[in-house]
Write an enzyme that holds these catalytic residues in place. Sequence first.
Site, mmCIF file in Angstrom:
data_model
loop_
_atom_site.group_PDB
_atom_site.id
_atom_site.type_symbol
_atom_site.label_atom_id
_atom_site.label_comp_id
_atom_site.label_asym_id
_atom_site.label_seq_id
_atom_site.Cartn_x
_atom_site.Cartn_y
_atom_site.Cartn_z
ATOM 1 N N GLU A 99 3.659 -5.236 -9.384
ATOM 2 C CA GLU A 99 2.693 -5.834 -8.449
ATOM 3 C C GLU A 99 2.090 -7.015 -9.184
ATOM 4 O O GLU A 99 1.360 -6.845 -10.153
ATOM 5 C CB GLU A 99 1.639 -4.804 -8.035
ATOM 6 N N CYS A 135 -6.410 -8.473 -7.024
ATOM 7 C CA CYS A 135 -5.114 -8.995 -6.598
ATOM 8 C C CYS A 135 -5.122 -9.368 -5.124
ATOM 9 O O CYS A 135 -4.257 -10.122 -4.669
ATOM 10 C CB CYS A 135 -4.015 -7.979 -6.865
#
Length: 480
Positions: free
Chosen positions: A227, A264
Amino acid sequence: MTDSTPAELDRLATAAAAAFAATAASTDAERAAWLRAVATELDAHAHELVAIADGETALGETRLRGEVARTTGQLRLFADVVEEGSYLEAVIDHAVPDAAPPRPDLRRMLRPVGPVAVFAASNFPFAFSVAGGDTASALAVGCPVIVKAHPGHPELSRRVASLVSQALAGAGAPDGVFALVEGREAGVALIEHPAIAAGSFTGSVAGGRALADRAAARPSPIPFFGELGSINPVVVTEAADAARGAALAQGLAGSFQLGAGQFCTKPGIVFVPDGSALESALPAHVGSAPHRLLTDAIDRGFRAGLAHLAAVPGAEVVAGRAADDGIPQPLVYAVDLDTFATHLETLSAEVFGPVTLLVRYGSAADLPAVLARLEGSLTATIHAEDADDVTPVLDVLAARAGRVLFAGWPTGVAVTWSQHHGGPWPSTTSQHTSVGATAARRFQRPIAYQDAPERVLPAALREGNPLSIPRRVDGALRLP
C-alpha cells in the site's frame, strides 16, 4: 534500535516455517481465540502503550487511544470472519458422468500460503504496525507472521510484540507463529528468505517498489502486497460549492491537516470552481501551529515536495504560511486547471504531510480529460448536489480509485466486511485490500480436489458441511 542479525532472522524464519504445519491444521475456532486473546491483551495495556507511542510519535493521546481501539477491533473482526467461514470460498461441483465430456467431482477452497513478512508503517503505530491489519488477517487464515518493525517507533514495536507473543502463547498458539525483526538489512533479508511465502508493506512508493522487485526476483517469486502512494483527488461541483462551500472548507481543512497530513488517504488535490466559496473560507480553518513530522525522511520529503510545488509558475499559497527552518506548518497551494494540466507530473505527485492543492476550473466539462491523466489512488471523492450529473467525472474517478466517496472526506477508513483499501498503481501493488474482511484473501491460495475420497477432504469440502459454512454447491449458493 538494535538490528536483527542474519542468524537471528534465519532462526525466526525457520521457526515460522515449522509453525506453519500447525497453523495450517488449526481450526477456525482456535485461530479466532488467538486473535481475541491478542486484542484483550492490548486493551489491557492500552494506557501504557499510548504513552510509549506518544513519546515516539507525538500523535497525541486522543488519536492514539482511538488507534488502539481500531487495532483491537480489527483483531476481533478477523476472529468473526474465520468463524463465519465464507473466507474459505468453498465450492463443490458434483460429478456428472453422462456430461460430454464427463465431468469429475471437483471441490475448491482457499488455504493459507505460509509465513508472511509484514513491514510496519510509520504513520499508524498500532493499526498498520506490529499487531495491525496485516498481522491480524494473516494469522486469521493460518499464516505465521514475522514483522519488520518501523524505526519510527522502536520501543512501542518491541512492547507490542512482547504482548502479542505473550497472548498467543497463553491462547495455545504454536511456537514460531509470531516474531519481530529490526533493521533495514533484516527487512531485505526477510523478503528474500526462502521460508517466507508472501509480503505486505505500507509506506512510500520507493520503498514498496524496492521490496516488490526483490520479492519478484527471488528464485521462487512470492506475492507482495504494498500500500504505497495516493493523492486521493476530490471534485467539488459548482452547485455543491454554492450550496455549502464554507462547510466544505471546514471539512477539507480538518481532513488534510489530520495527523499533520500523514494519512495515506489525505485529500491531496481538490478541484474547485473558479471563485469558489470553499477557497474563500479555507484560510480561516488552516492552522498555524507547527507539528513535527513522524520521521526525518518524511520531513525531508515534505520540504522537497513543497519546493517542487512552489517552483511551478502560477502556483500560489492561498492558506497557511510556509515554515522557516523550523517545524512544518499546514499550507494550501492553488493553480488553475491549465497550469495543472501543463505541469501535471509535478503537481500530481504525492506530498506526504500537511499540504493540499486546489485546482480551479472554469467548466466542469473540462475535468474528465484532466482527471483521466491522474495515476491510481486509494480514494476519490465527489461533492455534488442531487441535480448534478456527475457521471462523466464518476466514470473517470472509478477507473482510478479503489473507493469513491460521495459525502465526507477520505481520511478515516472504516474496518468492515465491505471495506476496500487499495487501488490502481501506485496506490497499491495489487487489486486486493489491506483493510476489511477480504484483506485475508491476500494470504490464501486456491486448491482444488478432483474425485477425492471423502475421508481425505478438508472439513470445509465434505459432503455434510460439518463446519456449517456458506458454500456454493453445483452452482447454487448454500447457506448453513
